[in-house]
Design a protein around this motif. Structure first.
Motif, PDB file in Angstrom:
ATOM      1  N   LEU A   7       0.826  -1.205   0.000  1.00 26.99           N
ATOM      2  CA  LEU A   7       0.000   0.000   0.000  1.00 26.99           C
ATOM      3  C   LEU A   7       0.864   1.260   0.000  1.00 26.99           C
ATOM      4  O   LEU A   7       0.548   2.245  -0.691  1.00 26.99           O
ATOM      5  N   ASP A   8       1.957   1.234   0.734  1.00 28.44           N
ATOM      6  CA  ASP A   8       2.876   2.369   0.767  1.00 28.44           C
ATOM      7  C   ASP A   8       3.487   2.606  -0.609  1.00 28.44           C
ATOM      8  O   ASP A   8       3.568   3.750  -1.087  1.00 28.44           O
TER       9      ASP A   8
ATOM     10  N   LEU B 160      -7.102  -4.085   9.635  1.00 27.33           N
ATOM     11  CA  LEU B 160      -7.825  -3.920   8.371  1.00 27.33           C
ATOM     12  C   LEU B 160      -8.550  -2.585   8.351  1.00 27.33           C
ATOM     13  O   LEU B 160      -8.511  -1.848   7.352  1.00 27.33           O
ATOM     14  N   ILE B 161      -9.229  -2.281   9.445  1.00 23.24           N
ATOM     15  CA  ILE B 161      -9.961  -1.021   9.543  1.00 23.24           C
ATOM     16  C   ILE B 161      -8.996   0.160   9.448  1.00 23.24           C
ATOM     17  O   ILE B 161      -9.248   1.144   8.740  1.00 23.24           O
ATOM     18  N   GLU B 162      -7.862   0.059  10.153  1.00 23.51           N
ATOM     19  CA  GLU B 162      -6.873   1.143  10.136  1.00 23.51           C
ATOM     20  C   GLU B 162      -6.330   1.392   8.735  1.00 23.51           C
ATOM     21  O   GLU B 162      -6.290   2.538   8.248  1.00 23.51           O
ATOM     22  N   LEU B 163      -5.889   0.317   8.058  1.00 25.22           N
ATOM     23  CA  LEU B 163      -5.303   0.482   6.733  1.00 25.22           C
ATOM     24  C   LEU B 163      -6.335   0.943   5.706  1.00 25.22           C
ATOM     25  O   LEU B 163      -6.037   1.759   4.833  1.00 25.22           O
ATOM     26  N   SER B 164      -7.546   0.424   5.803  1.00 31.58           N
ATOM     27  CA  SER B 164      -8.598   0.819   4.864  1.00 31.58           C
ATOM     28  C   SER B 164      -8.964   2.286   5.044  1.00 31.58           C
ATOM     29  O   SER B 164      -9.306   2.977   4.072  1.00 31.58           O
TER      30      SER B 164
ATOM     31  N   PHE C  68     -10.348  -0.569  -2.375  1.00 31.94           N
ATOM     32  CA  PHE C  68     -11.703  -0.423  -2.899  1.00 31.94           C
ATOM     33  C   PHE C  68     -12.687  -1.388  -2.253  1.00 31.94           C
ATOM     34  O   PHE C  68     -13.908  -1.201  -2.347  1.00 31.94           O
ATOM     35  N   SER C  69     -12.176  -2.438  -1.598  1.00 28.91           N
ATOM     36  CA  SER C  69     -13.031  -3.393  -0.898  1.00 28.91           C
ATOM     37  C   SER C  69     -12.175  -4.164   0.097  1.00 28.91           C
ATOM     38  O   SER C  69     -10.945  -4.143   0.010  1.00 28.91           O
ATOM     39  N   VAL C  70     -12.831  -4.841   1.040  1.00 31.50           N
ATOM     40  CA  VAL C  70     -12.103  -5.634   2.025  1.00 31.50           C
ATOM     41  C   VAL C  70     -12.759  -7.005   2.151  1.00 31.50           C
ATOM     42  O   VAL C  70     -13.951  -7.163   1.918  1.00 31.50           O
ATOM     43  N   SER C  71     -11.929  -7.993   2.536  1.00 32.53           N
ATOM     44  CA  SER C  71     -12.431  -9.340   2.775  1.00 32.53           C
ATOM     45  C   SER C  71     -12.174  -9.724   4.220  1.00 32.53           C
ATOM     46  O   SER C  71     -11.069  -9.515   4.741  1.00 32.53           O
ATOM     47  N   VAL C  72     -13.175 -10.331   4.855  1.00 29.94           N
ATOM     48  CA  VAL C  72     -13.063 -10.688   6.267  1.00 29.94           C
ATOM     49  C   VAL C  72     -12.330 -12.015   6.487  1.00 29.94           C
ATOM     50  O   VAL C  72     -12.166 -12.461   7.615  1.00 29.94           O
TER      51      VAL C  72
ATOM     52  N   GLN D 119     -15.805   1.167   2.700  1.00 28.96           N
ATOM     53  CA  GLN D 119     -15.608   0.231   1.600  1.00 28.96           C
ATOM     54  C   GLN D 119     -16.520  -0.981   1.742  1.00 28.96           C
ATOM     55  O   GLN D 119     -16.816  -1.418   2.862  1.00 28.96           O
ATOM     56  N   PRO D 120     -16.972  -1.547   0.626  1.00 31.39           N
ATOM     57  CA  PRO D 120     -17.786  -2.763   0.670  1.00 31.39           C
ATOM     58  C   PRO D 120     -17.002  -3.948   1.233  1.00 31.39           C
ATOM     59  O   PRO D 120     -15.784  -4.039   1.067  1.00 31.39           O
ATOM     60  N   VAL D 121     -17.728  -4.855   1.884  1.00 26.14           N
ATOM     61  CA  VAL D 121     -17.119  -5.983   2.585  1.00 26.14           C
ATOM     62  C   VAL D 121     -17.546  -7.295   1.945  1.00 26.14           C
ATOM     63  O   VAL D 121     -18.727  -7.494   1.621  1.00 26.14           O
ATOM     64  N   THR D 122     -16.589  -8.222   1.783  1.00 29.23           N
ATOM     65  CA  THR D 122     -16.866  -9.543   1.234  1.00 29.23           C
ATOM     66  C   THR D 122     -16.163 -10.594   2.087  1.00 29.23           C
ATOM     67  O   THR D 122     -15.559 -10.299   3.117  1.00 29.23           O
ATOM     68  N   PHE D 123     -16.245 -11.846   1.648  1.00 30.81           N
ATOM     69  CA  PHE D 123     -15.540 -12.964   2.263  1.00 30.81           C
ATOM     70  C   PHE D 123     -15.133 -13.874   1.124  1.00 30.81           C
ATOM     71  O   PHE D 123     -15.946 -14.172   0.230  1.00 30.81           O
TER      72      PHE D 123
END
Length: 319
Positions: free
Chosen positions: A58-59, A110-114, A122-126, A157-161
């Motif tokens: 990400l950096d 995850l929350i911090e980086l997002s 653009f999205s995150v996965s649990v 951001q939208p969340v998926t798995f």
């Protein structure tokens, strides 16, 4: 919600001598090299965790102004023992308790980086394959739901798995109710399919989930073909660069036509994975070798022995 379509790939940049197990991670410079290569063909990247590797990626994307959008993941540890895991997943209560704390910390990260990289993530996965019958890191559906609700309360951001296609239609309905979209994995070679019916099998896997949830978007977060095998799980004759290239071509023709966002598995070979055997299939799913040379599937796009030459000379990015 509307899922934007584009070229997508799973990225994990571990090279020879590097491994998340040992805590030896790719450097900033190595990840920049990788992203210069991938920027020639892909827009979307999938990362598997929120550890040091993901933070560096990400950096680099932000600092070097790469035009990537990232699906950021959580590396869930087992919160339950699983007697159905073929290679063993029996854990003490202390280990499971420690894992639950570690998972909570991963979700917080995850929350911090997002939140820090809102223009990139653009999205995150649990989680990843934490509910399928054979997993060694089983997490209950109720726990996954709780994690999703916490994440959705904290980020936009939208969340998926991300999971094998099978559990979606018999145990994950409560999870789907709180997800923004579904992410499935499909691997015909692991299920002893040949190239003759591989794409049709992939379509069946996809539609078994999509038709079960007609109102919920479904993407593919893993699909690919290994280029070597020692016979463990995949017959040796069913792994080659030629088979990988053919499946890739068929997969992209279908998913591009149907506008299904599909993360190809994966960018580069990863020697740290699986057993010590050099032909272990887990090590050889990359579209590029571990020394960043294009395999047959990529030769038409990267028609040089060193794709970094093109990347550094023609695709240098600037802010």
């Amino acid at each position: 919600m509307n899922i934007v379509h584009g070229n997508a790939i799973c990225y994990s940049g571990y090279r020879e001598g590097q491994s998340p197990r040992e805590g030896v991670y790719p450097t900033y410079a190595e990840i920049k090299q990788d992203l210069l290569i991938l920027s020639q063909n892909w827009k979307f990247l999938r990362l598997y965790d929120c550890g040091p590797h993901a933070e560096i990626v990400l950096d680099v994307i932000e600092s070097e102004c790469f035009d990537f959008k990232v699906m950021l993941g959580v590396d869930m540890a087992a919160e339950m023992s699983n007697p159905h895991c073929p290679w063993g997943a029996d854990f003490s209560e202390q280990t499971l308790s420690d894992n639950r704390q570690a998972n909570c910390a991963q979700v917080d990260k995850l929350i911090e980086l997002s939140s820090r990289y809102t223009d990139i993530v653009f999205s995150v996965s649990v989680g990843n394959e934490a509910s399928v019958e054979w997993t060694d890191h089983m997490v209950s559906v109720d726990s996954l739901v709780s994690y999703v609700l916490k994440i959705k309360d904290s980020i936009k951001q939208p969340v998926t798995f991300c999971e094998n296609y099978v559990p979606w239609t018999y145990k994950l309905e409560p999870l789907v109710a709180v997800l923004d979209f579904i992410s499935i994995h499909t691997y015909p070679a692991w299920e002893y399919r040949t190239l003759d019916d591989a794409l049709e099998y992939t379509k069946q896997n996809y539609h078994s989930v999509a038709l079960h949830y007609p109102g919920k978007p479904v993407v593919i977060t893993e699909a690919g073909w290994t280029t070597q095998s020692n016979g463990r799980g995949i017959e040796t004759w069913n792994a080659s660069q030629e088979l990988q290239a053919s499946y890739y071509e068929q997969l992209l023709a279908w998913t591009n036509d149907e506008k299904i966002l599909t993360f190809v598995f994966e960018a580069f070979d990863e020697p740290w994975k699986g057993s010590p055997h050099p032909q272990e299939p887990e090590k050889h799913w990359g579209l590029f070798t571990v020394d960043r040379k294009p395999k047959l599937v990529m030769e038409s796009l990267y028609n040089t022995e060193d794709p970094l030459v093109i990347a550094s000379e023609e695709l240098a990015v600037s802010c």
